[in-house]
Design a protein around this motif. Structure first.
Motif, PDB file in Angstrom:
ATOM      1  N   VAL A 101     -48.602 -46.187 -49.243  1.00 51.99           N
ATOM      2  CA  VAL A 101     -48.062 -47.418 -48.686  1.00 51.99           C
ATOM      3  C   VAL A 101     -46.611 -47.180 -48.278  1.00 51.99           C
ATOM      4  O   VAL A 101     -45.966 -46.241 -48.750  1.00 51.99           O
ATOM      5  CB  VAL A 101     -48.144 -48.601 -49.681  1.00 51.99           C
ATOM      6  CG1 VAL A 101     -49.557 -48.765 -50.215  1.00 51.99           C
ATOM      7  CG2 VAL A 101     -47.166 -48.443 -50.828  1.00 51.99           C
ATOM      8  N   THR A 102     -46.122 -48.026 -47.404  1.00 48.39           N
ATOM      9  CA  THR A 102     -44.728 -47.976 -47.003  1.00 48.39           C
ATOM     10  C   THR A 102     -43.996 -49.143 -47.648  1.00 48.39           C
ATOM     11  O   THR A 102     -44.413 -50.300 -47.515  1.00 48.39           O
ATOM     12  CB  THR A 102     -44.583 -48.062 -45.475  1.00 48.39           C
ATOM     13  OG1 THR A 102     -45.279 -46.961 -44.888  1.00 48.39           O
ATOM     14  CG2 THR A 102     -43.115 -47.994 -45.061  1.00 48.39           C
ATOM     15  N   PHE A 103     -42.902 -48.830 -48.355  1.00 51.50           N
ATOM     16  CA  PHE A 103     -42.083 -49.864 -48.978  1.00 51.50           C
ATOM     17  C   PHE A 103     -40.614 -49.480 -48.855  1.00 51.50           C
ATOM     18  O   PHE A 103     -40.223 -48.388 -49.262  1.00 51.50           O
ATOM     19  CB  PHE A 103     -42.447 -50.039 -50.459  1.00 51.50           C
ATOM     20  CG  PHE A 103     -41.704 -51.166 -51.127  1.00 51.50           C
ATOM     21  CD1 PHE A 103     -42.178 -52.464 -51.061  1.00 51.50           C
ATOM     22  CD2 PHE A 103     -40.507 -50.928 -51.798  1.00 51.50           C
ATOM     23  CE1 PHE A 103     -41.492 -53.507 -51.656  1.00 51.50           C
ATOM     24  CE2 PHE A 103     -39.807 -51.967 -52.390  1.00 51.50           C
ATOM     25  CZ  PHE A 103     -40.298 -53.262 -52.320  1.00 51.50           C
ATOM     26  N   ALA A 104     -39.832 -50.345 -48.248  1.00 49.56           N
ATOM     27  CA  ALA A 104     -38.394 -50.125 -48.062  1.00 49.56           C
ATOM     28  C   ALA A 104     -38.129 -48.777 -47.390  1.00 49.56           C
ATOM     29  O   ALA A 104     -37.192 -48.065 -47.752  1.00 49.56           O
ATOM     30  CB  ALA A 104     -37.659 -50.219 -49.400  1.00 49.56           C
ATOM     31  N   GLY A 158     -49.583 -51.640 -46.124  1.00 45.95           N
ATOM     32  CA  GLY A 158     -48.616 -52.449 -46.841  1.00 45.95           C
ATOM     33  C   GLY A 158     -48.925 -52.456 -48.329  1.00 45.95           C
ATOM     34  O   GLY A 158     -50.079 -52.287 -48.742  1.00 45.95           O
ATOM     35  N   LEU A 159     -47.903 -52.671 -49.153  1.00 44.71           N
ATOM     36  CA  LEU A 159     -48.091 -52.693 -50.601  1.00 44.71           C
ATOM     37  C   LEU A 159     -49.109 -53.757 -50.997  1.00 44.71           C
ATOM     38  O   LEU A 159     -50.017 -53.500 -51.799  1.00 44.71           O
ATOM     39  CB  LEU A 159     -46.742 -52.961 -51.293  1.00 44.71           C
ATOM     40  CG  LEU A 159     -46.760 -53.097 -52.813  1.00 44.71           C
ATOM     41  CD1 LEU A 159     -47.258 -51.825 -53.472  1.00 44.71           C
ATOM     42  CD2 LEU A 159     -45.363 -53.455 -53.321  1.00 44.71           C
ATOM     43  N   GLU A 191     -33.742 -51.433 -55.525  1.00 42.10           N
ATOM     44  CA  GLU A 191     -34.950 -51.220 -54.737  1.00 42.10           C
ATOM     45  C   GLU A 191     -36.167 -51.005 -55.634  1.00 42.10           C
ATOM     46  O   GLU A 191     -37.264 -51.501 -55.352  1.00 42.10           O
ATOM     47  CB  GLU A 191     -34.761 -50.034 -53.796  1.00 42.10           C
ATOM     48  CG  GLU A 191     -33.789 -50.294 -52.660  1.00 42.10           C
ATOM     49  CD  GLU A 191     -33.415 -49.042 -51.903  1.00 42.10           C
ATOM     50  OE1 GLU A 191     -33.105 -49.153 -50.705  1.00 42.10           O
ATOM     51  OE2 GLU A 191     -33.419 -47.938 -52.509  1.00 42.10           O
ATOM     52  N   LEU A 207     -39.561 -53.185 -55.797  1.00 38.07           N
ATOM     53  CA  LEU A 207     -40.909 -52.620 -55.693  1.00 38.07           C
ATOM     54  C   LEU A 207     -41.813 -53.192 -56.772  1.00 38.07           C
ATOM     55  O   LEU A 207     -42.921 -53.676 -56.485  1.00 38.07           O
ATOM     56  CB  LEU A 207     -40.850 -51.092 -55.816  1.00 38.07           C
ATOM     57  CG  LEU A 207     -42.191 -50.378 -56.035  1.00 38.07           C
ATOM     58  CD1 LEU A 207     -43.080 -50.513 -54.801  1.00 38.07           C
ATOM     59  CD2 LEU A 207     -41.972 -48.904 -56.382  1.00 38.07           C
ATOM     60  N   GLU A 260     -42.523 -57.041 -56.380  1.00 38.83           N
ATOM     61  CA  GLU A 260     -43.509 -57.344 -55.343  1.00 38.83           C
ATOM     62  C   GLU A 260     -44.893 -56.851 -55.755  1.00 38.83           C
ATOM     63  O   GLU A 260     -45.902 -57.531 -55.527  1.00 38.83           O
ATOM     64  CB  GLU A 260     -43.094 -56.724 -54.012  1.00 38.83           C
ATOM     65  CG  GLU A 260     -44.031 -57.077 -52.872  1.00 38.83           C
ATOM     66  CD  GLU A 260     -43.518 -56.645 -51.510  1.00 38.83           C
ATOM     67  OE1 GLU A 260     -44.364 -56.340 -50.640  1.00 38.83           O
ATOM     68  OE2 GLU A 260     -42.287 -56.599 -51.308  1.00 38.83           O
ATOM     69  N   PHE A 261     -44.956 -55.675 -56.356  1.00 44.60           N
ATOM     70  CA  PHE A 261     -46.227 -55.112 -56.828  1.00 44.60           C
ATOM     71  C   PHE A 261     -46.918 -56.073 -57.795  1.00 44.60           C
ATOM     72  O   PHE A 261     -48.112 -56.379 -57.650  1.00 44.60           O
ATOM     73  CB  PHE A 261     -45.934 -53.768 -57.506  1.00 44.60           C
ATOM     74  CG  PHE A 261     -47.087 -53.116 -58.223  1.00 44.60           C
ATOM     75  CD1 PHE A 261     -48.118 -52.523 -57.527  1.00 44.60           C
ATOM     76  CD2 PHE A 261     -47.110 -53.080 -59.609  1.00 44.60           C
ATOM     77  CE1 PHE A 261     -49.170 -51.908 -58.191  1.00 44.60           C
ATOM     78  CE2 PHE A 261     -48.156 -52.469 -60.286  1.00 44.60           C
ATOM     79  CZ  PHE A 261     -49.179 -51.882 -59.580  1.00 44.60           C
ATOM     80  N   HIS A 309     -48.295 -59.251 -56.177  1.00 51.14           N
ATOM     81  CA  HIS A 309     -49.547 -59.053 -55.445  1.00 51.14           C
ATOM     82  C   HIS A 309     -50.742 -58.832 -56.376  1.00 51.14           C
ATOM     83  O   HIS A 309     -51.873 -58.739 -55.897  1.00 51.14           O
ATOM     84  CB  HIS A 309     -49.420 -57.858 -54.501  1.00 51.14           C
ATOM     85  CG  HIS A 309     -48.578 -58.107 -53.293  1.00 51.14           C
ATOM     86  ND1 HIS A 309     -48.867 -59.096 -52.383  1.00 51.14           N
ATOM     87  CD2 HIS A 309     -47.448 -57.490 -52.847  1.00 51.14           C
ATOM     88  CE1 HIS A 309     -47.960 -59.085 -51.416  1.00 51.14           C
ATOM     89  NE2 HIS A 309     -47.088 -58.134 -51.672  1.00 51.14           N
TER      90      HIS A 309
END
Length: 298
Positions: free
Chosen positions: A79-82, A184-185, A213, A217, A220-221, A224
């Protein structure tokens, strides 16, 4: 397909290895050879977690059961994060879930174009034929990766080992680096959890995040639906074992353990050779007890 009460207890000393890769992605051993190696090293609970791919799951489960090991289905989603590539391990999901299968297929898409761009970039610094060379190491053409390029550059004598290849050519700012935007995450966590599994942040000590950061992560993880963190893994130091054990307790996350084994010649630690999880943690296999597939279920 429960493995029974032994996985329902907090057994932090269980020799579980829940992160490794086969020729279905960027490992050098087949699922069957990985299972044999894991069993020979005393692994009791195993998961194959190929990158963005679950095509080796049925083979891995059958091989695990043949060697007397319990099994959890697994994958590792990019996934892409920041602006950073982060890996999310999924464990204990239904490998036939259509949403997960479709999501992983879309995540794999674009790897060939990226690989051709990498080869073109390497050609500009005098390294020609890298795409064709990397393909020789690819078990699954949909999953051509930097690791396959690294093995080729070692073979042709450009570098002495794969670590040197990454340092000189395949990390950000170097001649062969080409970014790829992954899932996405939220997408990755959703695919895993909707398929009945548990999402785990893989090897968090590897990411180049500031404390702010990293906190973002994990926040947000969890928002979700993510539930786990890899505490004991091949790329973590002993200090990072402690750091991420503390983080797991602070955030209420379950803990996972996995070597991230890719190859006998390249990996930092062998399958099943990690220290146990700290005793105060809740192992991920405890919350997945009903998803553990025991050998008798083969």
């Amino acid at each position: 397909m429960s493995a029974g009460a032994s996985y329902n207890a907090v057994v932090s000393t269980l020799n579980a290895d829940l992160h490794c890769h086969s020729t279905v992605s960027d490992g050098t051993l087949s699922p069957e050879d990985l299972a044999a190696r894991a069993a020979n090293n005393g692994v009791e609970l195993w998961a194959l977690t190929d990158h963005d791919e679950i095509g080796g799951q049925l083979r891995a489960r059958a091989a695990a059961h043949a060697h007397g090991m319990a099994y959890l289905c697994g994958t590792e989603i990019s996934v892409t994060f920041a602006g950073e590539t982060v890996h999310i391990v999924g464990l204990g999901f239904d490998p036939l879930d259509p949403q997960l299968i479709d999501g992983l297929a879309r995540t794999r898409g674009g790897r060939e174009l990226r690989a051709r761009d990498m080869a073109a970039s390497l050609a500009k610094v005098g390294i020609h034929g890298a795409f064709e060379g990397a393909l020789k190491y690819v078990g699954n053409p949909d999953l051509i990766s930097r690791t396959h390029f690294a093995r080729h550059l070692v073979e042709v004598g450009v570098c002495n080992d794969t670590s040197e290849v990454f340092r000189r050519f395949l990390t950000e700012g170097k001649p062969g680096f080409v970014p790829h935007r992954w899932a996405g995450l939220g997408d990755a966590v959703h695919w895993i959890t909707e398929a009945g599994g548990v999402a785990v942040v893989a090897h968090p000590g590897r990411y180049r995040f500031s404390p702010t950061e990293e906190y973002a992560l994990f926040t947000e993880f969890i928002a979700h639906g993510g539930r786990g963190v890899e505490v004991v893994t091949g790329s973590h130091t002993s200090a990072e074992f402690v750091r991420y054990a503390d983080l797991a307790i602070e955030l209420g996350l379950v803990a996972s353990r996995g070597s991230d084994f890719h190859s006998p010649a390249e990996s930092r630690i062998d399958l099943g050779k990690l220290p146990p999880l700290p005793a105060q943690l809740t192992p991920v296999w405890q919350v997945l007890a009903e998803r553990v597939q025991a050998p008798t279920a083969a």
